[in-house]
Design an enzyme around this catalytic site. Structure first.
Site, PDB file in Angstrom:
ATOM      1  N   CYS A 118      -1.600   8.612   2.875  1.00  0.00           N
ATOM      2  CA  CYS A 118      -1.422   8.054   1.534  1.00  0.00           C
ATOM      3  C   CYS A 118      -2.599   8.346   0.621  1.00  0.00           C
ATOM      4  O   CYS A 118      -2.450   8.358  -0.607  1.00  0.00           O
ATOM      5  CB  CYS A 118      -1.195   6.550   1.629  1.00  0.00           C
ATOM      6  SG  CYS A 118      -2.477   5.690   2.554  1.00  0.00           S
ATOM      7  N   GLU A 166       0.884  -1.168   0.000  1.00  0.00           N
ATOM      8  CA  GLU A 166       0.000   0.000   0.000  1.00  0.00           C
ATOM      9  C   GLU A 166       0.915   1.209   0.000  1.00  0.00           C
ATOM     10  O   GLU A 166       1.542   1.522   1.014  1.00  0.00           O
ATOM     11  CB  GLU A 166      -0.915  -0.024   1.221  1.00  0.00           C
ATOM     12  CG  GLU A 166      -1.839   1.152   1.307  1.00  0.00           C
ATOM     13  CD  GLU A 166      -1.657   1.912   2.594  1.00  0.00           C
ATOM     14  OE1 GLU A 166      -1.129   3.049   2.517  1.00  0.00           O
ATOM     15  OE2 GLU A 166      -2.030   1.394   3.652  1.00  0.00           O
TER      16      GLU A 166
END
Length: 482
Positions: A248, A213
């Site tokens: 993120c 990720e």
């Protein structure tokens, strides 16, 4: 002094230490302990208890590491972790049940199923921006799937890392779940080992499946036919309300039309002052930059000659306190540093186009597939085109970042923004092997599959494998009349 040095050397976590940790966990896994439904439930309940009993300490650690507001810590880290535990406890029994699979005439009579089995010993390497959520949420999935686990928290959030190590040792089964603290040497030592899966960063020299990720430049397209106040607030919440842009899935840049840009900037100015005051560096509701290296990196993006003159709001900095105010840029060059790399901070460039439809070409020309992409519009045709043409880990229409809280949706990247996904059942699946199982009796043994081979056998077997009833009848008739 010599004895002290020897003691210090023994305390070093090296490849041999990592090997011992993995062996201990693998020995525990082989006993079948982690496979039992009871063990999984016990550990998840213990984690839930750990979060409930230690919330003040967790909030304090996050404040030490990132000056993270209590609101963000409680809601976006602790509560989301509690939700993950509760969902797994509620659904895990169903997740563990074998899935029935169809069989074909080829193996008639038979039955089949897909059995979810734990992968074995897995490694979770966490990030610093959400130290508790990104450490323990994957662990919830790994536990629910029945694995033994090593968790490596980020050294860049030392207070959180230390607290995680203490709490996990106090509340969870240390024979099957371990925390290893440290920096690059410790991470390297762990990556030298053979794992059954690694979540988050690069794998070691062994062929190891991974869930990555990562992130990328998550765009926000803003159309003009919208409720501007609500849109602005939702972008602010996803950008500065999520660890001051250090997330993120944080909006990385905005694309809007030249005609609408001024209205959008004015709305940002109004709402940002409403949320964070006239001097945002005095606000208690903004996280600080994680360390001096990241502060310097962000300052470099701000100070580039062709960008510094494009600031239309914010720009205040306090190097001593590692603070940067919410900062908006208008019409930065697409070849500037701020548009070439992921920002991961409180800076938000606005790019303008003549028509909003040109936003898709701009996103495609960047060559990247971000972890998230956002669109604000009431135009159904634009929504449809957004979903059909933009490749990203996740898409949200008329909001930002909220898809992270929906456990029925997979969370993960695509291309350079990551691979694989997790959250909810997707976490269970990420740490499970889907084992194919076929059951047959001794009846129905087909002589067709055995020598001597003949054209008639071949024709009939081809018909059986194709599943065509008509083909099977023709093959049988041909055999009969042969």
């Amino acid at each position: 002094m010599l004895m002290e040095n020897k003691a210090e050397n023994k305390a070093v976590f090296d490849a041999e230490s990592a090997k011992e940790v993995v062996k201990e966990l693998r020995d525990s896994f082989v006993t079948g302990k982690t496979k039992s439904h009871r063990w999984r439930v016990t550990q998840l309940k213990a984690m839930l208890k750990m979060l409930e009993e230690n919330e003040p300490q967790i909030v304090a650690a996050l404040r030490d590491d990132l000056s993270k507001p209590e609101f963000e810590s409680s809601l976006y880290e602790i509560q989301m972790l509690k939700n993950s535990c509760r969902l797994a406890l509620k659904e895990m029994n169903h997740w563990m049940m074998p899935e029935k699979a169809k069989t074909s005439l080829t193996t008639f009579p038979s039955s089949a199923e897909i059995v979810s089995e734990p992968l074995g010993v897995v490694l979770v390497i966490s990030a610093w921006n959400y130290p508790f959520l990104l450490s323990l949420d994957p662990v919830v999935g790994a536990i629910s799937a029945g694995n033994a686990i090593v968790l490596k928290p980020s050294e860049m959030a030392p207070a959180s890392s230390s607290l995680i190590a203490k709490l996990v040792a106090d509340y969870l089964d240390s024979s099957c779940i371990k925390v290893v603290e440290g920096a690059v040497p410790e991470t390297s030592a762990l990556l030298e080992q053979k794992w059954d899966k690694i979540l988050y960063t690069a794998a070691a020299k062994h062929l190891t499946p991974v869930v990555l990720e990562l992130g990328g430049k998550s765009p926000v397209i803003v159309d003009s036919n919208i409720n501007l106040k609500v849109a602005t607030r939702r972008i602010i919440a996803g950008k500065w309300g999520c660890n001051n842009g250090q997330a993120c899935i944080s909006p990385d840049y905005i694309i809007t039309t030249k005609d609408y840009a001024t209205k959008l900037v004015d709305s940002f100015k109004c709402e940002l002052e409403r949320f964070y005051g006239k001097d945002p560096l005095e606000s208690k509701d903004l996280s600080r930059i994680v360390n001096s290296n990241h502060f310097d990196r962000l300052s470099k993006l701000m100070d580039e000659e062709k960008v510094s003159s494009k600031i239309v709001h914010g720009g205040q900095r306090n190097e001593k306190n590692l603070q940067i105010a919410p900062t908006i840029f208008l019409d930065v060059p697409v070849n500037s540093l701020i548009m070439k790399e992921e920002i991961f901070g409180p800076l938000l460039p606005i790019i303008t186009v003549d028509k909003v439809e040109q936003s898709f070409d701009l996103i495609h020309s960047s060559g990247g597939k971000p972890l998230a992409a956002y669109l604000f519009t009431n135009n159904k045709k634009l929504k449809r085109k957004f979903v059909e043409t933009v490749s990203a880990g996740g898409l949200v229409v008329n909001d930002t970042a909220v898809h992270l809280a929906i456990h029925s949706l997979p969370f993960g990247g695509v291309g350079e923004s990551g691979m694989g996904s997790y959250h909810g059942k997707f976490s269970f699946d990420a740490f499970s092997h889907k084992k194919a199982v076929l059951y047959r009796g001794f009846a129905g043994d087909a002589f067709l599959r055995y020598p001597p081979y003949t054209p008639g056998k071949l024709t009939l077997l081809q018909a059986l494998l194709s599943g065509s009833i008509v083909g099977i009848i023709r093959a049988l008739l041909g055999w009969f009349w042969a």
